[in-house]
Design a protein around this motif. Sequence first.
Motif, PDB file in Angstrom:
ATOM      1  N   GLY A  82       0.812  -1.109  -0.217  1.00  0.00           N
ATOM      2  CA  GLY A  82       0.046  -0.039   0.260  1.00  0.00           C
ATOM      3  C   GLY A  82       0.873   1.198   0.021  1.00  0.00           C
ATOM      4  O   GLY A  82       2.017   1.150   0.419  1.00  0.00           O
ATOM      5  N   GLU A  83       0.393   2.341  -0.364  1.00  0.00           N
ATOM      6  CA  GLU A  83       1.284   3.454  -0.322  1.00  0.00           C
ATOM      7  C   GLU A  83       1.502   3.995   1.163  1.00  0.00           C
ATOM      8  O   GLU A  83       0.900   3.512   2.092  1.00  0.00           O
ATOM      9  CB  GLU A  83       0.247   4.888  -1.077  1.00  0.00           C
ATOM     10  CG  GLU A  83      -0.040   4.660  -2.392  1.00  0.00           C
ATOM     11  CD  GLU A  83      -0.660   5.949  -3.147  1.00  0.00           C
ATOM     12  OE1 GLU A  83       0.181   6.589  -3.890  1.00  0.00           O
ATOM     13  OE2 GLU A  83      -2.025   5.912  -2.855  1.00  0.00           O
ATOM     14  N   ASN A  84       2.425   4.867   1.197  1.00  0.00           N
ATOM     15  CA  ASN A  84       2.715   5.319   2.584  1.00  0.00           C
ATOM     16  C   ASN A  84       1.527   6.056   2.975  1.00  0.00           C
ATOM     17  O   ASN A  84       0.832   6.952   2.532  1.00  0.00           O
ATOM     18  CB  ASN A  84       3.908   6.417   2.370  1.00  0.00           C
ATOM     19  CG  ASN A  84       5.257   5.624   2.070  1.00  0.00           C
ATOM     20  OD1 ASN A  84       5.637   6.188   1.052  1.00  0.00           O
ATOM     21  ND2 ASN A  84       5.523   4.739   2.692  1.00  0.00           N
ATOM     22  N   GLY A  85       1.346   5.722   4.170  1.00  0.00           N
ATOM     23  CA  GLY A  85      -0.126   6.211   5.178  1.00  0.00           C
ATOM     24  C   GLY A  85      -1.184   5.445   4.883  1.00  0.00           C
ATOM     25  O   GLY A  85      -2.362   5.753   5.433  1.00  0.00           O
ATOM     26  N   ALA A  86      -1.093   4.102   4.124  1.00  0.00           N
ATOM     27  CA  ALA A  86      -2.074   3.400   3.994  1.00  0.00           C
ATOM     28  C   ALA A  86      -2.513   2.648   5.365  1.00  0.00           C
ATOM     29  O   ALA A  86      -3.797   2.067   5.221  1.00  0.00           O
ATOM     30  CB  ALA A  86      -1.949   2.196   2.691  1.00  0.00           C
ATOM     31  N   GLY A  87      -1.490   2.530   6.087  1.00  0.00           N
ATOM     32  CA  GLY A  87      -1.955   1.889   7.462  1.00  0.00           C
ATOM     33  C   GLY A  87      -1.306   0.647   7.846  1.00  0.00           C
ATOM     34  O   GLY A  87      -1.475   0.094   8.662  1.00  0.00           O
ATOM     35  N   LYS A  88      -0.358   0.224   6.887  1.00  0.00           N
ATOM     36  CA  LYS A  88       0.294  -1.205   7.115  1.00  0.00           C
ATOM     37  C   LYS A  88       0.947  -1.077   8.370  1.00  0.00           C
ATOM     38  O   LYS A  88       0.798  -2.356   8.993  1.00  0.00           O
ATOM     39  CB  LYS A  88       1.364  -1.325   5.850  1.00  0.00           C
ATOM     40  CG  LYS A  88       0.704  -0.899   4.371  1.00  0.00           C
ATOM     41  CD  LYS A  88       1.841  -1.332   3.352  1.00  0.00           C
ATOM     42  CE  LYS A  88       2.789  -0.379   3.601  1.00  0.00           C
ATOM     43  NZ  LYS A  88       2.726   1.113   3.240  1.00  0.00           N
ATOM     44  N   SER A  89       1.812  -0.357   8.554  1.00  0.00           N
ATOM     45  CA  SER A  89       2.575  -0.431   9.803  1.00  0.00           C
ATOM     46  C   SER A  89       1.631  -0.199  11.164  1.00  0.00           C
ATOM     47  O   SER A  89       1.883  -0.924  12.116  1.00  0.00           O
ATOM     48  CB  SER A  89       3.727   0.930  10.179  1.00  0.00           C
ATOM     49  OG  SER A  89       4.596   0.594   8.995  1.00  0.00           O
ATOM     50  N   THR A  90       0.745   0.407  11.104  1.00  0.00           N
ATOM     51  CA  THR A  90      -0.368   0.811  12.219  1.00  0.00           C
ATOM     52  C   THR A  90      -0.902  -0.652  12.436  1.00  0.00           C
ATOM     53  O   THR A  90      -1.120  -1.203  13.380  1.00  0.00           O
ATOM     54  CB  THR A  90      -1.388   1.539  11.901  1.00  0.00           C
ATOM     55  OG1 THR A  90      -0.691   2.897  11.759  1.00  0.00           O
ATOM     56  CG2 THR A  90      -2.377   1.854  13.066  1.00  0.00           C
ATOM     57  N   LEU A  91      -1.227  -1.184  11.398  1.00  0.00           N
ATOM     58  CA  LEU A  91      -2.074  -2.706  11.295  1.00  0.00           C
ATOM     59  C   LEU A  91      -1.139  -3.690  12.155  1.00  0.00           C
ATOM     60  O   LEU A  91      -1.588  -4.470  12.969  1.00  0.00           O
ATOM     61  CB  LEU A  91      -2.262  -3.213   9.983  1.00  0.00           C
ATOM     62  CG  LEU A  91      -3.208  -4.611   9.968  1.00  0.00           C
ATOM     63  CD1 LEU A  91      -4.329  -4.346  10.848  1.00  0.00           C
ATOM     64  CD2 LEU A  91      -2.937  -5.242   8.594  1.00  0.00           C
ATOM     65  N   MET A  92       0.067  -3.696  11.790  1.00  0.00           N
ATOM     66  CA  MET A  92       1.280  -4.637  12.317  1.00  0.00           C
ATOM     67  C   MET A  92       1.537  -4.276  13.960  1.00  0.00           C
ATOM     68  O   MET A  92       1.878  -4.842  14.835  1.00  0.00           O
ATOM     69  CB  MET A  92       2.590  -4.685  11.460  1.00  0.00           C
ATOM     70  CG  MET A  92       2.279  -5.140  10.196  1.00  0.00           C
ATOM     71  SD  MET A  92       1.922  -6.965  10.283  1.00  0.00           S
ATOM     72  CE  MET A  92       0.055  -7.002   9.858  1.00  0.00           C
ATOM     73  N   ASN A  93       1.476  -2.907  14.120  1.00  0.00           N
ATOM     74  CA  ASN A  93       1.865  -2.493  15.393  1.00  0.00           C
ATOM     75  C   ASN A  93       0.605  -2.849  16.314  1.00  0.00           C
ATOM     76  O   ASN A  93       0.713  -3.115  17.787  1.00  0.00           O
ATOM     77  CB  ASN A  93       1.828  -0.976  15.539  1.00  0.00           C
ATOM     78  CG  ASN A  93       3.152  -0.527  15.206  1.00  0.00           C
ATOM     79  OD1 ASN A  93       4.299  -1.009  15.286  1.00  0.00           O
ATOM     80  ND2 ASN A  93       3.197   0.750  14.465  1.00  0.00           N
ATOM     81  N   ILE A  94      -0.787  -2.902  15.693  1.00  0.00           N
ATOM     82  CA  ILE A  94      -1.874  -3.407  16.417  1.00  0.00           C
ATOM     83  C   ILE A  94      -1.529  -4.903  16.972  1.00  0.00           C
ATOM     84  O   ILE A  94      -1.911  -5.637  18.136  1.00  0.00           O
ATOM     85  CB  ILE A  94      -3.201  -3.230  15.774  1.00  0.00           C
ATOM     86  CG1 ILE A  94      -3.380  -1.779  16.109  1.00  0.00           C
ATOM     87  CG2 ILE A  94      -4.425  -4.031  16.412  1.00  0.00           C
ATOM     88  CD1 ILE A  94      -4.512  -1.317  15.179  1.00  0.00           C
ATOM     89  N   LEU A  95      -1.222  -5.735  15.840  1.00  0.00           N
ATOM     90  CA  LEU A  95      -0.800  -7.059  15.881  1.00  0.00           C
ATOM     91  C   LEU A  95      -0.026  -7.451  16.963  1.00  0.00           C
ATOM     92  O   LEU A  95      -0.313  -8.341  17.868  1.00  0.00           O
ATOM     93  CB  LEU A  95      -0.472  -7.787  14.503  1.00  0.00           C
ATOM     94  CG  LEU A  95       0.049  -9.196  14.739  1.00  0.00           C
ATOM     95  CD1 LEU A  95      -0.960 -10.259  15.190  1.00  0.00           C
ATOM     96  CD2 LEU A  95       0.577  -9.755  13.269  1.00  0.00           C
ATOM     97  N   THR A  96       0.917  -6.579  17.237  1.00  0.00           N
ATOM     98  CA  THR A  96       2.121  -6.837  18.190  1.00  0.00           C
ATOM     99  C   THR A  96       2.062  -6.154  19.530  1.00  0.00           C
ATOM    100  O   THR A  96       2.900  -6.242  20.156  1.00  0.00           O
ATOM    101  CB  THR A  96       3.566  -6.575  17.710  1.00  0.00           C
ATOM    102  OG1 THR A  96       3.337  -5.397  17.072  1.00  0.00           O
ATOM    103  CG2 THR A  96       3.932  -7.529  16.364  1.00  0.00           C
ATOM    104  N   GLY A  97       0.832  -5.352  19.531  1.00  0.00           N
ATOM    105  CA  GLY A  97       0.489  -4.906  20.993  1.00  0.00           C
ATOM    106  C   GLY A  97       1.000  -3.438  21.147  1.00  0.00           C
ATOM    107  O   GLY A  97       0.906  -3.044  22.305  1.00  0.00           O
ATOM    108  N   LEU A  98       1.629  -2.823  20.227  1.00  0.00           N
ATOM    109  CA  LEU A  98       2.367  -1.782  20.343  1.00  0.00           C
ATOM    110  C   LEU A  98       1.180  -0.652  20.500  1.00  0.00           C
ATOM    111  O   LEU A  98       1.139   0.272  21.104  1.00  0.00           O
ATOM    112  CB  LEU A  98       3.118  -1.193  19.162  1.00  0.00           C
ATOM    113  CG  LEU A  98       3.987   0.227  19.593  1.00  0.00           C
ATOM    114  CD1 LEU A  98       4.533   0.183  20.639  1.00  0.00           C
ATOM    115  CD2 LEU A  98       4.807   0.832  18.133  1.00  0.00           C
TER     116      LEU A  98
END
Length: 493
Positions: free
Chosen positions: A35-51
């Motif tokens: 996805g483009e930058n800002g699409a939410g990819k890192s946020t989704l993974m941060n939710i998966l890992t409890g951040l």
Amino acid sequence: MEVKMTGIKKSFDSNSVLRGVDFDIRAGEVHALMGENGAGKSTLMNILTGLHKADAGEIVIDGKQQLFANPKEAEDYGVSFIHQEMNTWPEMTVLENLFIGKEIKNKIGLIQTKKMKELANQTFSDLGVQLDLDKDVKDLSVGQQQMIEIAKSLMTNAQVIIMDEPTAALTEREIDVLFKTIHTLTEKNVSIIYISHRMEEIFKISDRITVMRDGVSIDTTMTKETTNDGVVRKMVGRDLEDYYPTKHSKIGEVAFEAKGLTQKDRFKDITFNVKSGEIVGFSGLMGAGRTEIMRSIFGMDPLDEGEMILEGKKLTIKNPSAAIKEGIGFLTENRKEEGLVLDYSLRDNISLPSIDGFSKYGIIDTKAESDFSTMLMKRLNVKAVDEFDPASSLSGGNQQKVVLAKWIGIGSKVLILDEPTRGVDVGAKREIYQLMNELADRGVAIIMVSSDLPEILGVSDRVIVVHEGNIAGELSKQEATEEKIMKFATGGY
């Protein structure tokens, strides 16, 4: 381990980052998340890992609903995250970074350094990397620091490993080793969530692809059942023509010259020039000295010998402030530590090098400063709520745009771009290439350091190749090929 995320939503204040995302990972597969930058990819993974904690949705692991309180709990469970931005301690050694909080101790609590070194050396050996375990991390290249992050994850015996732009700072050889390691891991039923903007890697390494756009999961498909253009179309919501936009600028007279630049044990007798309206690409393997040369030109590191000439004037540059006054801008490879003040607002970051232009009698014209920063944010399509957002709140690619904006804002005569599209999505890359062409049209002399050979070939008017601190060769746009560049880069003069 099998993971299923359903209906994940997340907002930060008024900014809705995830608006309903479905994503799953099967045991032993490589699942690309794009996805483009800002699409939410890192946020989704941060939710998966409890951040971060999701506002809505559920996470199910091996049939059981799971919610991690923090990344440490996720790691202990078998879910490890290799972040795009390095999570290292610069003042500590390689060994200390590898085992911080995970030291191997004997029964009476004494640290067993010998066992730790044996495990570290074995892990690096598996990665095909040689690193001095007693060396401070601050003295390593970005690529070497990235390999430390990968090694740390491999040492946790994780069952799911999230890799966020893992190859952004790696050499071709290091990338090949990483891919072999990924293949070995998947054979052992380890799952890889692979986030990357490098299309060729996605189609080489992944089994499935999920595309996100504007906080929503658009589509999941088998990699072999889609195409490069198909993925790009889903990412940006349209067809993307001319990936490397045609450059029409007229190349003028020599604007900048470097003569005999030398820094002991790093580079020697570096002599080259760049003309107004020209983009000169600097290629070479990681550690060849490209970044060190650029840092010295900008006054960040001292030169032992050599001289620099800008528009016929001999320069004396002892620090970055002097370089900026002479009209030289430098987008550094390490945006997080050297390109941005993360706690400052986007407005302050963009206007920082140009602040004298908004001051009169020591008073800053905040309206003019705001208009200036807002204009550049719109021009570079920075995705943010407003100019007062802290730089730390943006995705990596949007941070890169902010760094670029501040150097455009000072009206640089010479602009040095060190890995300008590192961690940037396919749509934003084209915007940066187009912007480089526009700057060249205005007569700006551009020096671009890049480890991406297609980018070097697609953007540069001329290519200079560095090998072990020396200029190994120079190629015109017509002469340059990947084979010729790699021949020079590996010492084949």
